[in-house]
Design a protein around this motif. Structure first.
Motif, PDB file in Angstrom:
ATOM      1  N   ALA A 149      -3.284 -26.253   0.402  1.00 23.04           N
ATOM      2  CA  ALA A 149      -2.433 -25.951   1.698  1.00 23.04           C
ATOM      3  C   ALA A 149      -1.808 -24.769   2.280  1.00 23.04           C
ATOM      4  O   ALA A 149      -1.472 -24.526   2.882  1.00 23.04           O
ATOM      5  CB  ALA A 149      -2.317 -27.686   1.842  1.00 23.04           C
ATOM      6  N   GLN A 150      -1.454 -24.524   0.303  1.00 19.07           N
ATOM      7  CA  GLN A 150      -0.120 -23.583   0.659  1.00 19.07           C
ATOM      8  C   GLN A 150      -0.677 -22.553   1.353  1.00 19.07           C
ATOM      9  O   GLN A 150      -0.266 -21.591   1.672  1.00 19.07           O
ATOM     10  CB  GLN A 150       0.723 -23.770  -0.671  1.00 19.07           C
ATOM     11  CG  GLN A 150       1.350 -23.997  -1.025  1.00 19.07           C
ATOM     12  CD  GLN A 150       2.323 -24.015  -2.745  1.00 19.07           C
ATOM     13  OE1 GLN A 150       1.329 -24.063  -3.815  1.00 19.07           O
ATOM     14  NE2 GLN A 150       2.935 -23.451  -2.921  1.00 19.07           N
ATOM     15  N   GLN A 151      -2.299 -21.917   1.122  1.00 15.12           N
ATOM     16  CA  GLN A 151      -2.659 -20.834   1.383  1.00 15.12           C
ATOM     17  C   GLN A 151      -3.063 -20.644   2.695  1.00 15.12           C
ATOM     18  O   GLN A 151      -3.032 -19.739   3.200  1.00 15.12           O
ATOM     19  CB  GLN A 151      -3.817 -21.215  -0.006  1.00 15.12           C
ATOM     20  CG  GLN A 151      -4.352 -20.510  -1.336  1.00 15.12           C
ATOM     21  CD  GLN A 151      -4.972 -19.986  -1.915  1.00 15.12           C
ATOM     22  OE1 GLN A 151      -6.145 -20.175  -1.053  1.00 15.12           O
ATOM     23  NE2 GLN A 151      -5.081 -19.709  -2.575  1.00 15.12           N
TER      24      GLN A 151
ATOM     25  N   ARG B  17      -0.451 -32.678   3.807  1.00 13.11           N
ATOM     26  CA  ARG B  17      -0.319 -32.690   2.130  1.00 13.11           C
ATOM     27  C   ARG B  17       0.929 -31.890   1.866  1.00 13.11           C
ATOM     28  O   ARG B  17       1.836 -32.353   0.783  1.00 13.11           O
ATOM     29  CB  ARG B  17      -1.177 -31.789   1.626  1.00 13.11           C
ATOM     30  CG  ARG B  17      -1.736 -31.429   0.359  1.00 13.11           C
ATOM     31  CD  ARG B  17      -1.864 -33.020  -0.728  1.00 13.11           C
ATOM     32  NE  ARG B  17      -1.709 -32.690  -1.802  1.00 13.11           N
ATOM     33  CZ  ARG B  17      -0.657 -32.769  -2.227  1.00 13.11           C
ATOM     34  NH1 ARG B  17       0.376 -33.032  -1.720  1.00 13.11           N
ATOM     35  NH2 ARG B  17      -0.762 -32.433  -3.724  1.00 13.11           N
ATOM     36  N   LEU B  18       1.083 -30.906   2.107  1.00 10.50           N
ATOM     37  CA  LEU B  18       2.585 -30.040   2.333  1.00 10.50           C
ATOM     38  C   LEU B  18       3.837 -31.054   2.390  1.00 10.50           C
ATOM     39  O   LEU B  18       4.693 -31.292   1.627  1.00 10.50           O
ATOM     40  CB  LEU B  18       2.903 -29.154   2.275  1.00 10.50           C
ATOM     41  CG  LEU B  18       1.891 -28.157   2.246  1.00 10.50           C
ATOM     42  CD1 LEU B  18       2.124 -26.906   3.002  1.00 10.50           C
ATOM     43  CD2 LEU B  18       2.197 -27.894   0.217  1.00 10.50           C
ATOM     44  N   GLU B  19       3.762 -31.898   3.347  1.00 10.72           N
ATOM     45  CA  GLU B  19       5.193 -33.269   3.584  1.00 10.72           C
ATOM     46  C   GLU B  19       4.763 -34.472   2.659  1.00 10.72           C
ATOM     47  O   GLU B  19       5.841 -34.471   2.171  1.00 10.72           O
ATOM     48  CB  GLU B  19       4.665 -33.622   4.976  1.00 10.72           C
ATOM     49  CG  GLU B  19       5.123 -32.603   5.976  1.00 10.72           C
ATOM     50  CD  GLU B  19       4.978 -33.053   7.159  1.00 10.72           C
ATOM     51  OE1 GLU B  19       4.341 -34.152   7.580  1.00 10.72           O
ATOM     52  OE2 GLU B  19       5.725 -32.348   8.739  1.00 10.72           O
ATOM     53  N   GLU B  20       3.731 -34.416   2.335  1.00  6.91           N
ATOM     54  CA  GLU B  20       3.504 -35.347   1.253  1.00  6.91           C
ATOM     55  C   GLU B  20       3.722 -35.161  -0.165  1.00  6.91           C
ATOM     56  O   GLU B  20       4.910 -36.006  -0.813  1.00  6.91           O
ATOM     57  CB  GLU B  20       1.914 -35.663   1.093  1.00  6.91           C
ATOM     58  CG  GLU B  20       1.765 -37.350  -0.046  1.00  6.91           C
ATOM     59  CD  GLU B  20       2.419 -37.990   0.508  1.00  6.91           C
ATOM     60  OE1 GLU B  20       2.632 -39.174  -0.618  1.00  6.91           O
ATOM     61  OE2 GLU B  20       2.398 -38.442   1.651  1.00  6.91           O
TER      62      GLU B  20
ATOM     63  N   LEU C 199      -1.376 -22.628   4.617  1.00 14.47           N
ATOM     64  CA  LEU C 199       0.428 -22.378   5.579  1.00 14.47           C
ATOM     65  C   LEU C 199       0.401 -21.018   5.607  1.00 14.47           C
ATOM     66  O   LEU C 199       2.034 -21.079   6.124  1.00 14.47           O
ATOM     67  CB  LEU C 199       0.678 -23.518   5.754  1.00 14.47           C
ATOM     68  CG  LEU C 199      -0.510 -24.794   6.760  1.00 14.47           C
ATOM     69  CD1 LEU C 199       1.525 -26.066   6.473  1.00 14.47           C
ATOM     70  CD2 LEU C 199      -0.019 -24.681   7.893  1.00 14.47           C
ATOM     71  N   ASN C 200      -0.045 -20.540   4.555  1.00 14.50           N
ATOM     72  CA  ASN C 200       1.085 -19.229   3.948  1.00 14.50           C
ATOM     73  C   ASN C 200       1.703 -19.580   3.034  1.00 14.50           C
ATOM     74  O   ASN C 200       2.929 -18.783   3.909  1.00 14.50           O
ATOM     75  CB  ASN C 200       0.402 -18.294   4.983  1.00 14.50           C
ATOM     76  CG  ASN C 200       0.731 -16.695   3.993  1.00 14.50           C
ATOM     77  OD1 ASN C 200       0.924 -16.333   2.943  1.00 14.50           O
ATOM     78  ND2 ASN C 200       1.010 -15.888   5.280  1.00 14.50           N
ATOM     79  N   VAL C 201       2.485 -20.282   2.673  1.00 13.82           N
ATOM     80  CA  VAL C 201       3.438 -20.525   2.059  1.00 13.82           C
ATOM     81  C   VAL C 201       4.063 -20.115   0.721  1.00 13.82           C
ATOM     82  O   VAL C 201       3.258 -22.114  -0.423  1.00 13.82           O
ATOM     83  CB  VAL C 201       3.777 -22.089   3.083  1.00 13.82           C
ATOM     84  CG1 VAL C 201       5.146 -21.986   4.124  1.00 13.82           C
ATOM     85  CG2 VAL C 201       3.057 -22.790   2.608  1.00 13.82           C
ATOM     86  N   PRO C 202       3.906 -19.483   0.077  1.00 11.60           N
ATOM     87  CA  PRO C 202       4.215 -19.580  -1.613  1.00 11.60           C
ATOM     88  C   PRO C 202       5.186 -20.883  -2.069  1.00 11.60           C
ATOM     89  O   PRO C 202       4.608 -21.381  -2.845  1.00 11.60           O
ATOM     90  CB  PRO C 202       4.559 -18.312  -1.982  1.00 11.60           C
ATOM     91  CG  PRO C 202       4.793 -17.759  -0.531  1.00 11.60           C
ATOM     92  CD  PRO C 202       4.679 -18.885   0.060  1.00 11.60           C
ATOM     93  N   LYS C 203       6.006 -21.349  -1.793  1.00 11.70           N
ATOM     94  CA  LYS C 203       6.922 -22.121  -2.009  1.00 11.70           C
ATOM     95  C   LYS C 203       7.250 -23.012  -1.088  1.00 11.70           C
ATOM     96  O   LYS C 203       7.420 -22.686   0.196  1.00 11.70           O
ATOM     97  CB  LYS C 203       8.213 -21.212  -2.381  1.00 11.70           C
ATOM     98  CG  LYS C 203       7.870 -20.306  -3.210  1.00 11.70           C
ATOM     99  CD  LYS C 203       9.295 -20.607  -4.673  1.00 11.70           C
ATOM    100  CE  LYS C 203       9.183 -19.323  -5.261  1.00 11.70           C
ATOM    101  NZ  LYS C 203       9.228 -19.548  -6.600  1.00 11.70           N
ATOM    102  N   ILE C 204       7.011 -24.484  -1.620  1.00 10.62           N
ATOM    103  CA  ILE C 204       6.813 -25.591  -0.668  1.00 10.62           C
ATOM    104  C   ILE C 204       8.998 -25.733  -0.243  1.00 10.62           C
ATOM    105  O   ILE C 204       9.631 -25.538  -0.550  1.00 10.62           O
ATOM    106  CB  ILE C 204       6.771 -26.589  -1.104  1.00 10.62           C
ATOM    107  CG1 ILE C 204       5.146 -26.779  -1.924  1.00 10.62           C
ATOM    108  CG2 ILE C 204       7.265 -27.745   0.322  1.00 10.62           C
ATOM    109  CD1 ILE C 204       5.019 -27.447  -2.662  1.00 10.62           C
ATOM    110  N   ASN C 205       8.351 -25.218   1.492  1.00 11.50           N
ATOM    111  CA  ASN C 205      10.251 -25.513   1.882  1.00 11.50           C
ATOM    112  C   ASN C 205       9.675 -26.042   3.336  1.00 11.50           C
ATOM    113  O   ASN C 205       9.021 -24.871   4.150  1.00 11.50           O
ATOM    114  CB  ASN C 205      10.565 -23.158   2.143  1.00 11.50           C
ATOM    115  CG  ASN C 205      12.033 -23.936   2.693  1.00 11.50           C
ATOM    116  OD1 ASN C 205      12.232 -24.296   3.479  1.00 11.50           O
ATOM    117  ND2 ASN C 205      12.119 -22.212   3.288  1.00 11.50           N
ATOM    118  N   PRO C 206      10.839 -26.566   4.077  1.00 12.43           N
ATOM    119  CA  PRO C 206      10.588 -27.532   5.060  1.00 12.43           C
ATOM    120  C   PRO C 206      10.369 -26.393   6.372  1.00 12.43           C
ATOM    121  O   PRO C 206       9.100 -26.250   7.368  1.00 12.43           O
ATOM    122  CB  PRO C 206      11.234 -28.794   5.340  1.00 12.43           C
ATOM    123  CG  PRO C 206      11.524 -28.351   4.188  1.00 12.43           C
ATOM    124  CD  PRO C 206      11.303 -27.256   3.334  1.00 12.43           C
TER     125      PRO C 206
END
Length: 132
Positions: free
Chosen positions: A59-61, A104-107, A63-70
């Protein structure tokens, strides 16, 4: 001639079987190491991955977000959702992957928030009452 052909087939099957068994052992070892690295919170995260059908790393890959940031999640989601819209020549499959990645990232954010609340409650119960 048939004997040699049978020997070749048997040897080929043995080679493929050993390679498959080795790959399976490596996958189990990697899975076990990842589960150990996740620790206690990994149980909830793994359950969320199973429910959503997508891993946290995937999921991080997507959306290209290395750190989970809303904020980053929402910004990248909106961009990728628009770019992959069918009306502009995008792919419905990719658009659905973007939606699943966001879910998935929101979860995961929800799990992290619940853990923070739980840790704060534990700390409050551990602190001794002020002396009078």
């Amino acid at each position: 001639m048939a004997r040699y052909l049978a020997q070749i087939i048997v040897m080929g099957a043995q080679v493929v079987g050993r390679a498959f068994a080795r790959a399976l052992r490596q996958e189990f070892a990697a899975s076990r190491a990842a589960a150990d690295a996740r620790g206690r919170s990994g149980h909830q995260s793994a359950a969320a991955s199973n429910l959503s059908g997508i891993s946290l790393q995937e999921a991080q890959q997507i959306l290209n977000v290395p750190k989970i940031n809303p904020e980053d999640i929402q910004k990248n989601y909106e961009h990728l959702f628009k770019v992959n819209d069918k009306s502009v020549g995008g792919s419905f499959y990719l658009q659905s992957k973007v939606v699943r990645a966001k879910e998935r990232l929101e979860e995961e954010l929800k799990i992290q928030f619940e853990e923070q609340i739980e840790n704060q409650n534990k700390q409050q119960h551990r602190t001794p009452p002020p002396e009078t």
